[in-house]
Design a protein around this motif. Structure first.
Motif, PDB file in Angstrom:
ATOM      1  N   SER A 117       0.853  -1.182   0.000  1.00 31.54           N
ATOM      2  CA  SER A 117       0.000   0.000   0.000  1.00 31.54           C
ATOM      3  C   SER A 117       0.889   1.233   0.000  1.00 31.54           C
ATOM      4  O   SER A 117       2.097   1.150   0.227  1.00 31.54           O
ATOM      5  CB  SER A 117      -0.910   0.023   1.238  1.00 31.54           C
ATOM      6  OG  SER A 117      -0.150   0.311   2.409  1.00 31.54           O
ATOM      7  N   THR A 118       0.259   2.371  -0.254  1.00 32.78           N
ATOM      8  CA  THR A 118       0.915   3.666  -0.089  1.00 32.78           C
ATOM      9  C   THR A 118      -0.004   4.466   0.823  1.00 32.78           C
ATOM     10  O   THR A 118      -1.030   4.997   0.380  1.00 32.78           O
ATOM     11  CB  THR A 118       1.106   4.369  -1.447  1.00 32.78           C
ATOM     12  OG1 THR A 118       1.910   3.539  -2.299  1.00 32.78           O
ATOM     13  CG2 THR A 118       1.798   5.713  -1.277  1.00 32.78           C
ATOM     14  N   GLU A 119       0.324   4.504   2.090  1.00 32.93           N
ATOM     15  CA  GLU A 119      -0.567   5.099   3.089  1.00 32.93           C
ATOM     16  C   GLU A 119       0.223   5.562   4.303  1.00 32.93           C
ATOM     17  O   GLU A 119       1.347   5.112   4.552  1.00 32.93           O
ATOM     18  CB  GLU A 119      -1.614   4.075   3.533  1.00 32.93           C
ATOM     19  CG  GLU A 119      -1.003   2.881   4.245  1.00 32.93           C
ATOM     20  CD  GLU A 119      -2.013   1.839   4.697  1.00 32.93           C
ATOM     21  OE1 GLU A 119      -2.975   1.621   3.951  1.00 32.93           O
ATOM     22  OE2 GLU A 119      -1.815   1.250   5.780  1.00 32.93           O
ATOM     23  N   LEU A 128       5.509   6.130   3.923  1.00 35.16           N
ATOM     24  CA  LEU A 128       4.243   5.743   3.299  1.00 35.16           C
ATOM     25  C   LEU A 128       4.298   4.368   2.669  1.00 35.16           C
ATOM     26  O   LEU A 128       3.264   3.709   2.511  1.00 35.16           O
ATOM     27  CB  LEU A 128       3.859   6.777   2.228  1.00 35.16           C
ATOM     28  CG  LEU A 128       3.577   8.200   2.729  1.00 35.16           C
ATOM     29  CD1 LEU A 128       3.560   9.167   1.553  1.00 35.16           C
ATOM     30  CD2 LEU A 128       2.264   8.256   3.490  1.00 35.16           C
ATOM     31  N   ASP A 129       5.488   3.912   2.287  1.00 35.05           N
ATOM     32  CA  ASP A 129       5.604   2.611   1.620  1.00 35.05           C
ATOM     33  C   ASP A 129       5.927   1.469   2.576  1.00 35.05           C
ATOM     34  O   ASP A 129       6.389   0.410   2.150  1.00 35.05           O
ATOM     35  CB  ASP A 129       6.642   2.667   0.499  1.00 35.05           C
ATOM     36  CG  ASP A 129       8.063   2.880   1.018  1.00 35.05           C
ATOM     37  OD1 ASP A 129       8.243   3.205   2.211  1.00 35.05           O
ATOM     38  OD2 ASP A 129       9.016   2.722   0.215  1.00 35.05           O
ATOM     39  N   SER A 189       4.525  -1.898   1.635  1.00 32.13           N
ATOM     40  CA  SER A 189       5.134  -2.390   0.397  1.00 32.13           C
ATOM     41  C   SER A 189       6.556  -2.876   0.633  1.00 32.13           C
ATOM     42  O   SER A 189       6.975  -3.895   0.076  1.00 32.13           O
ATOM     43  CB  SER A 189       5.130  -1.280  -0.668  1.00 32.13           C
ATOM     44  OG  SER A 189       3.807  -0.917  -1.011  1.00 32.13           O
ATOM     45  N   ALA A 226       2.066  -1.623  -5.455  1.00 34.59           N
ATOM     46  CA  ALA A 226       2.315  -0.664  -4.378  1.00 34.59           C
ATOM     47  C   ALA A 226       1.103   0.147  -3.942  1.00 34.59           C
ATOM     48  O   ALA A 226       1.183   0.906  -2.977  1.00 34.59           O
ATOM     49  CB  ALA A 226       3.436   0.292  -4.787  1.00 34.59           C
ATOM     50  N   TYR A 227      -0.013   0.025  -4.663  1.00 31.33           N
ATOM     51  CA  TYR A 227      -1.240   0.729  -4.278  1.00 31.33           C
ATOM     52  C   TYR A 227      -2.297  -0.288  -3.905  1.00 31.33           C
ATOM     53  O   TYR A 227      -2.523  -1.266  -4.630  1.00 31.33           O
ATOM     54  CB  TYR A 227      -1.749   1.613  -5.421  1.00 31.33           C
ATOM     55  CG  TYR A 227      -0.789   2.707  -5.813  1.00 31.33           C
ATOM     56  CD1 TYR A 227      -0.469   3.727  -4.931  1.00 31.33           C
ATOM     57  CD2 TYR A 227      -0.188   2.700  -7.065  1.00 31.33           C
ATOM     58  CE1 TYR A 227       0.410   4.732  -5.281  1.00 31.33           C
ATOM     59  CE2 TYR A 227       0.701   3.702  -7.426  1.00 31.33           C
ATOM     60  CZ  TYR A 227       0.999   4.720  -6.529  1.00 31.33           C
ATOM     61  OH  TYR A 227       1.880   5.701  -6.884  1.00 31.33           O
ATOM     62  N   SER A 271      -6.871   1.482   0.763  1.00 29.62           N
ATOM     63  CA  SER A 271      -6.472   2.188   1.986  1.00 29.62           C
ATOM     64  C   SER A 271      -7.425   3.311   2.335  1.00 29.62           C
ATOM     65  O   SER A 271      -7.020   4.343   2.885  1.00 29.62           O
ATOM     66  CB  SER A 271      -5.046   2.754   1.820  1.00 29.62           C
ATOM     67  OG  SER A 271      -4.111   1.740   1.555  1.00 29.62           O
ATOM     68  N   THR A 310      -1.532   9.476   1.525  1.00 27.06           N
ATOM     69  CA  THR A 310      -2.200   8.206   1.252  1.00 27.06           C
ATOM     70  C   THR A 310      -2.740   8.182  -0.167  1.00 27.06           C
ATOM     71  O   THR A 310      -3.351   9.141  -0.636  1.00 27.06           O
ATOM     72  CB  THR A 310      -3.355   7.983   2.245  1.00 27.06           C
ATOM     73  OG1 THR A 310      -2.826   7.869   3.569  1.00 27.06           O
ATOM     74  CG2 THR A 310      -4.140   6.721   1.900  1.00 27.06           C
TER      75      THR A 310
END
Length: 262
Positions: free
Chosen positions: A21-23, A31-32, A35, A65-66, A69, A78
């Motif tokens: 995720s990217t959050e 944020l990664d 991931s 990677a997304y 979220s 995010t």
């Protein structure tokens, strides 16, 4: 796999696909985070499986990677593609891989992706694809951006951890927090975005936690046993019979890091 030229890619290989995720992960983690953990678990697991059976190649694919979220949408940084888009990405990834690869295993690092993985893997297995999924798990881990994830990131990417910015978030059990997380998101519960307590996190603890994630993944992939959700289980557990496709429904989110909000 991403750095390989196509002649070096072995057909019929087992492919591990990290899903992250990217959050937001509080004021101290990147944020990664999800991931990075999913990629590292998949990469190390692939190396160990290949070392154990060099005649059966195992590849680690680039990370998705997304993820889903939505529960973190109130925090800048995010990026969520939601459940519907993620399901399509997962389904089409396996359909494409099936043109040359053998088995596919998703290695998931984000709790909010769980219901989507259940739905996508269920659909793909009904289509006849050899696919399953597993999570990056450790017993007794806290919810989100707490001691567990902070320790693992101190082991994997210490330069990306701002430990001096770490704060204690809401430490109530996830079962207590879940109704509000689902309805209002993480920020309503924790303005910092932390669900847990990163105090005391160390790289040494992170190394041990990461080792548990990898050894669990190796054991489950080698055994190849799945439950009705297509999730890989430990060899000692009782194998669940294959589901009736007509009665299949995606399972609710597991009690893990994040709640799933659209």
């Amino acid at each position: 796999m991403a750095r390989s030229a196509w002649p070096a890619v072995t057909a019929d290989a087992l492919v591990l696909v990290p899903v992250g995720s990217t959050e937001q992960h509080g004021p101290h983690l990147p944020l990664d985070t999800d991931s990075v953990i999913a990629h590292s678990v998949a990469q190390t697991t692939a190396e160990r499986l290949t070392a154990g059976r060099p005649d059966q190649p195992v590849l680690s694919a680039p990370t998705i990677a997304y993820g889903a979220s939505g529960e973190h949408a109130d925090f800048p940084g995010t990026v969520s593609i939601g459940h519907d888009a993620l399901r399509v990405v997962l389904v089409e990834t396996v359909r494409s891989l099936s043109l040359w690869a053998g088995r596919t295993v998703f290695v998931n690092g984000h709790g909010g992706n769980v219901p989507t993985l259940d739905a996508a893997v269920g659909q793909l297995r009904d289509e006849g694809h050899d696919v399953a999924w597993l999570g990056c798990e450790t017993p007794g881990s806290d919810a989100h951006a707490g001691r567990t994830e902070t320790s693992v990131m101190l082991h994997l990417a210490p330069g990306d951890v701002l430990l001096h910015e770490a704060v204690i978030g809401d430490t109530r059990p996830l079962a207590v927090l879940m109704p509000e997380l689902v309805s209002r998101g993480v920020r309503a519960v924790s303005p910092s975005g932390v669900l847990g307590d990163p105090t005391g996190a160390t790289a040494e603890e992170g190394r041990a936690l990461f080792e548990t994630m990898v050894t669990t993944a190796v054991r489950r992939i080698a055994a190849g046993r799945t439950d009705a959700r297509g999730r890989l289980t430990d060899p000692a557990s009782r194998r669940t019979p294959h589901r009736d496709p007509a009665s299949y429904r995606p399972a609710p989110p597991a009690p893990c890091t994040e709640a799933a909000r659209p």
